[in-house]
Design a protein around this motif. Sequence first.
Motif, PDB file in Angstrom:
ATOM      1  N   GLU A   1       1.020  -0.461   0.147  1.00  0.00           N
ATOM      2  CA  GLU A   1       0.210  -0.175   0.151  1.00  0.00           C
ATOM      3  C   GLU A   1       1.175   1.510   0.196  1.00  0.00           C
ATOM      4  O   GLU A   1       0.385   2.343  -0.096  1.00  0.00           O
ATOM      5  CB  GLU A   1      -1.319  -0.232   0.766  1.00  0.00           C
ATOM      6  CG  GLU A   1      -2.017  -1.202   1.193  1.00  0.00           C
ATOM      7  CD  GLU A   1      -2.657  -1.151   2.417  1.00  0.00           C
ATOM      8  OE1 GLU A   1      -2.158  -0.426   3.603  1.00  0.00           O
ATOM      9  OE2 GLU A   1      -3.773  -2.068   3.287  1.00  0.00           O
ATOM     10  N   ASN A   2       2.288   1.267   0.288  1.00  0.00           N
ATOM     11  CA  ASN A   2       3.179   2.376   0.722  1.00  0.00           C
ATOM     12  C   ASN A   2       4.768   2.101  -0.134  1.00  0.00           C
ATOM     13  O   ASN A   2       5.482   2.925  -0.244  1.00  0.00           O
ATOM     14  CB  ASN A   2       3.313   2.534   2.443  1.00  0.00           C
ATOM     15  CG  ASN A   2       2.415   2.827   2.583  1.00  0.00           C
ATOM     16  OD1 ASN A   2       1.660   4.195   3.187  1.00  0.00           O
ATOM     17  ND2 ASN A   2       1.562   1.845   3.343  1.00  0.00           N
TER      18      ASN A   2
ATOM     19  N   SER B   1      10.951   2.340   5.210  1.00  0.00           N
ATOM     20  CA  SER B   1      12.176   2.354   6.051  1.00  0.00           C
ATOM     21  C   SER B   1      12.062   1.217   6.737  1.00  0.00           C
ATOM     22  O   SER B   1      11.674   0.666   6.935  1.00  0.00           O
ATOM     23  CB  SER B   1      12.802   3.405   7.426  1.00  0.00           C
ATOM     24  OG  SER B   1      12.203   3.530   7.952  1.00  0.00           O
ATOM     25  N   VAL B   2      13.591   0.302   7.635  1.00  0.00           N
ATOM     26  CA  VAL B   2      13.270  -0.938   8.439  1.00  0.00           C
ATOM     27  C   VAL B   2      12.590  -0.493   9.785  1.00  0.00           C
ATOM     28  O   VAL B   2      11.894  -1.507  10.785  1.00  0.00           O
ATOM     29  CB  VAL B   2      14.701  -1.557   8.306  1.00  0.00           C
ATOM     30  CG1 VAL B   2      14.124  -2.650   9.291  1.00  0.00           C
ATOM     31  CG2 VAL B   2      14.904  -2.008   6.975  1.00  0.00           C
TER      32      VAL B   2
ATOM     33  N   CYS C   1       9.746  -2.966  11.085  1.00  0.00           N
ATOM     34  CA  CYS C   1       9.907  -3.318  12.638  1.00  0.00           C
ATOM     35  C   CYS C   1       8.015  -2.599  12.932  1.00  0.00           C
ATOM     36  O   CYS C   1       7.727  -3.743  14.087  1.00  0.00           O
ATOM     37  CB  CYS C   1      11.457  -2.993  12.785  1.00  0.00           C
ATOM     38  SG  CYS C   1      12.564  -3.573  11.957  1.00  0.00           S
ATOM     39  N   ASP C   2       8.064  -1.592  13.707  1.00  0.00           N
ATOM     40  CA  ASP C   2       7.269  -0.697  14.220  1.00  0.00           C
ATOM     41  C   ASP C   2       5.946  -1.542  13.733  1.00  0.00           C
ATOM     42  O   ASP C   2       5.008  -2.004  14.839  1.00  0.00           O
ATOM     43  CB  ASP C   2       7.047   0.779  14.605  1.00  0.00           C
ATOM     44  CG  ASP C   2       6.110   1.129  14.960  1.00  0.00           C
ATOM     45  OD1 ASP C   2       6.150   0.552  16.605  1.00  0.00           O
ATOM     46  OD2 ASP C   2       5.486   1.698  14.575  1.00  0.00           O
ATOM     47  N   LYS C   3       5.721  -1.233  12.862  1.00  0.00           N
ATOM     48  CA  LYS C   3       4.500  -2.293  12.095  1.00  0.00           C
ATOM     49  C   LYS C   3       4.153  -3.455  12.011  1.00  0.00           C
ATOM     50  O   LYS C   3       2.902  -4.225  12.631  1.00  0.00           O
ATOM     51  CB  LYS C   3       4.052  -1.683  10.628  1.00  0.00           C
ATOM     52  CG  LYS C   3       4.164  -0.511  10.581  1.00  0.00           C
ATOM     53  CD  LYS C   3       3.203   0.182  10.524  1.00  0.00           C
ATOM     54  CE  LYS C   3       2.510   1.787   9.954  1.00  0.00           C
ATOM     55  NZ  LYS C   3       1.271   2.195  10.534  1.00  0.00           N
TER      56      LYS C   3
ATOM     57  N   VAL D   1      10.401  -5.572  -0.435  1.00  0.00           N
ATOM     58  CA  VAL D   1      10.381  -4.399  -1.385  1.00  0.00           C
ATOM     59  C   VAL D   1      10.777  -3.340  -2.575  1.00  0.00           C
ATOM     60  O   VAL D   1      10.113  -3.638  -3.850  1.00  0.00           O
ATOM     61  CB  VAL D   1      10.474  -3.008  -0.660  1.00  0.00           C
ATOM     62  CG1 VAL D   1      10.733  -1.647  -0.895  1.00  0.00           C
ATOM     63  CG2 VAL D   1      10.597  -2.373   1.069  1.00  0.00           C
ATOM     64  N   LEU D   2      12.120  -4.231  -3.270  1.00  0.00           N
ATOM     65  CA  LEU D   2      12.538  -3.783  -4.271  1.00  0.00           C
ATOM     66  C   LEU D   2      11.185  -4.691  -5.309  1.00  0.00           C
ATOM     67  O   LEU D   2      11.236  -4.192  -5.804  1.00  0.00           O
ATOM     68  CB  LEU D   2      14.030  -4.416  -4.251  1.00  0.00           C
ATOM     69  CG  LEU D   2      15.098  -3.964  -5.714  1.00  0.00           C
ATOM     70  CD1 LEU D   2      14.828  -2.763  -6.261  1.00  0.00           C
ATOM     71  CD2 LEU D   2      16.186  -4.611  -5.666  1.00  0.00           C
ATOM     72  N   THR D   3      11.608  -6.241  -4.976  1.00  0.00           N
ATOM     73  CA  THR D   3      11.064  -7.168  -5.704  1.00  0.00           C
ATOM     74  C   THR D   3       9.283  -6.995  -6.049  1.00  0.00           C
ATOM     75  O   THR D   3       9.093  -6.816  -7.068  1.00  0.00           O
ATOM     76  CB  THR D   3      11.088  -8.438  -5.966  1.00  0.00           C
ATOM     77  OG1 THR D   3      12.376  -8.550  -5.159  1.00  0.00           O
ATOM     78  CG2 THR D   3      10.214  -9.473  -5.803  1.00  0.00           C
ATOM     79  N   GLU D   4       8.938  -5.946  -5.037  1.00  0.00           N
ATOM     80  CA  GLU D   4       7.120  -5.200  -4.861  1.00  0.00           C
ATOM     81  C   GLU D   4       7.603  -4.332  -6.045  1.00  0.00           C
ATOM     82  O   GLU D   4       6.510  -4.316  -6.826  1.00  0.00           O
ATOM     83  CB  GLU D   4       6.582  -5.249  -3.962  1.00  0.00           C
ATOM     84  CG  GLU D   4       6.352  -6.326  -2.822  1.00  0.00           C
ATOM     85  CD  GLU D   4       5.329  -7.406  -3.687  1.00  0.00           C
ATOM     86  OE1 GLU D   4       3.650  -6.996  -4.475  1.00  0.00           O
ATOM     87  OE2 GLU D   4       5.912  -8.454  -4.357  1.00  0.00           O
TER      88      GLU D   4
END
Length: 311
Positions: A216-217, A223-224, A228-230, A254-257
């Motif tokens: 969605e983002n 950021s990592v 991690c927070d999510k 993230v890169l693949t998506e």
Amino acid sequence: MKKAGKVVKNEAVSAWGAHLDTLVENKLTLTHDEAELHLYETFQQAQLIQLRFNAPVMTSMLSGRKVMHLREMAPFNYQPGESLLLPSDRLMQIDFPDATFEDPTRCLALTISDEFIQEVVSELNEQVPRVETSDQWQLDTDNYLLQNDPEISSLIDKLIRLFRENNPFKPFFVKNTLRELIVRLSQTQVRTGLLQQTSQHLTKNRLAYVVAYIRENLTRALSVEELCDKACLSKSHFFRLFKSELGVSPVQFVLTERIRLAKAILSNPAKSITDACYESGFNSLTHFSNAFRSIEHISPRQFKRQLFGLN
């Protein structure tokens, strides 16, 4: 198994060095304490050949094409690069629409004892628990069709070689390779579930929630620390569990998506390579081109040309 092929001359030899007894599902069987490997070749067209095994089985296509008829599934083409997991005593009915003596259909069937599978899965759950305590590693053998990734393909090739070796260490090597195959298959099933049925796991699996959040983002910096927070996990714990269940690091995912999104954008004739770059979250055409090539092994321009048949 129902046989439909005629017996052939003894001097005819299969790809694995065994004499051909029949032109349909000619079989070479190799044994191990925990498993049996059956190598099949079919040299003529045939329909509704019946096959079943008395243990959980993984079948893999090596060459040619079959049409599979399984309970509760519509008939489907079964082709090289694919594997199928089935439970014990599950009836298969198989068509061979393309097989010829010059271009036979080849496949393997690897039966593994259920006790050995449960032993490996139990050890995996004990040593590498999943992110959610309610989830367990397991091996689903109920008509499970999958596309082989490079690791599984490599293990299949290795098992064919090991089973045929005359080596005093053969039982040890085969057992360890079977263990790795079971783990890889279990990882593949978990990863497929999290990535393809993400919405079904959102409320009960933190990694599925993170996957949905990333998708969605994608068009902004992620950021990592934010991920991690999510996930409500420490950085080290998050990295370990993400790679364990999804097979790649969070950054690589993230890169693949983003590249997956870029390919969808490039599929629109009205969109340019620059559009695909910035609309998929990259802030540099050079970075986008390099990332695209690293994953797809062609440039974005070559991808678009191939897609639309351009010179």
